[in-house]
Design an enzyme around this catalytic site. Structure first.
Site: not given
Length: 279
Positions: A150, A154, A136
């Protein structure tokens, strides 16, 4: 380490994945190393022989992922540790990012990890052992301007993995989210960029000033290899672990602010509850 284990690593041709693959091989374990172009792994294969199985793999292709896992299990007998490392980091404000870029970000960082995770689970369940290491980011816990898509990928990986950990613990499978903070691996330089809109210049500036204000300093990428091996050897690995320093302070600040905000607006929460608010 008492016996050789088999690792399956995605994104093994560069960055942290390449460092980890070499360190694991030097440690004495076996590695199935995947990359979009497995030819880039030839130098490692030349040095480590049949303890390395390089495979071409696009993690966004679910059928290809399933086939790669079958090939790995047939070759080495089992997969003991999965490392979902493949990914990229899309820069851009939410309005700046194109639809195709947003989908590609989720396809690689979230769905790619989901497909490989699902593919290894039947074998791990049957053996009642296995480890899944999800790469992660500190951005899986925090969210900064100009990295929203982005970080969304995660956060999705974090939620899925936390649920997964509760689902598979009874089968002897451990799940760990690795959250790197700041390491100079070239990830940003090799990742796609959005087309800037001048109205969001302040957001891009805030991204860098925020990291500086948090006290983040670049760590040594090679040192992360020692850390991942230590995790693999730990009898009871954590659900989450930060790679790097000063992340704890940033997370404490973030979570304290979340709790304070929820408390401040608790009157709205109670209003929404209706006549059951006092119970």
């Amino acid at each position: 380490m008492t016996s050789s284990r088999t690792w399956f690593i995605t994104g093994a041709s560069r960055g942290l994945g390449a460092l980890w693959t070499e360190a694991i091989l030097e440690y004495g374990d076996q590695v199935v190393a995947t990359a979009r172009d497995a030819a880039t792994l030839k130098p490692l294969a030349d040095r480590h022989g049949d303890r390395l199985l390089p495979l071409d793999l696009d993690v966004t292709d679910e059928a290809a992922v399933n086939e790669a896992v079958r090939t790995a299990e047939q070759h080495f007998g089992s997969i003991d540790i999965l490392v979902n490392n493949a990914g990229h980091m899309l820069h851009g404000a939410v309005e700046e990012v194109s639809a195709d870029q947003a989908r590609a970000q989720m396809d690689v960082n979230y769905f790619g990890a989901l497909w490989t995770t699902r593919a290894v689970l039947p074998g791990m369940r049957e053996r009642r052992s296995g480890r899944i290491l999800q790469v992660s980011s500190i951005g899986g816990l925090l969210a900064y301007p100009a990295l929203g898509i982005y970080q969304a990928s995660k956060w999705a990986l974090e939620a899925m993995s936390q649920s997964l950990a509760a689902e598979v613990a009874a089968h002897g499978i451990h799940v760990t989210l690795i959250e790197p903070i700041m390491f100079p691996t070239g990830l940003a330089a090799t990742s796609p960029q959005s087309t800037p809109i001048s109205a969001y210049g302040h957001a891009r500036e805030a991204l860098y000033t925020g990291a500086t204000a948090s006290g983040f300093v670049p760590g040594d990428p090679a040192a992360t290899a020692r850390a991942i091996l230590a995790l693999a050897d730990a009898p009871n690995p954590p659900l989450r672990v930060l790679f790097g320093t000063n992340g704890l302070d940033a997370v404490r600040t973030e979570y304290a602010a979340r709790l304070a905000g929820l408390q401040e607006w608790d009157h709205i929460s109670r209003l929404a509850q209706g006549n059951q608010a006092g119970r």
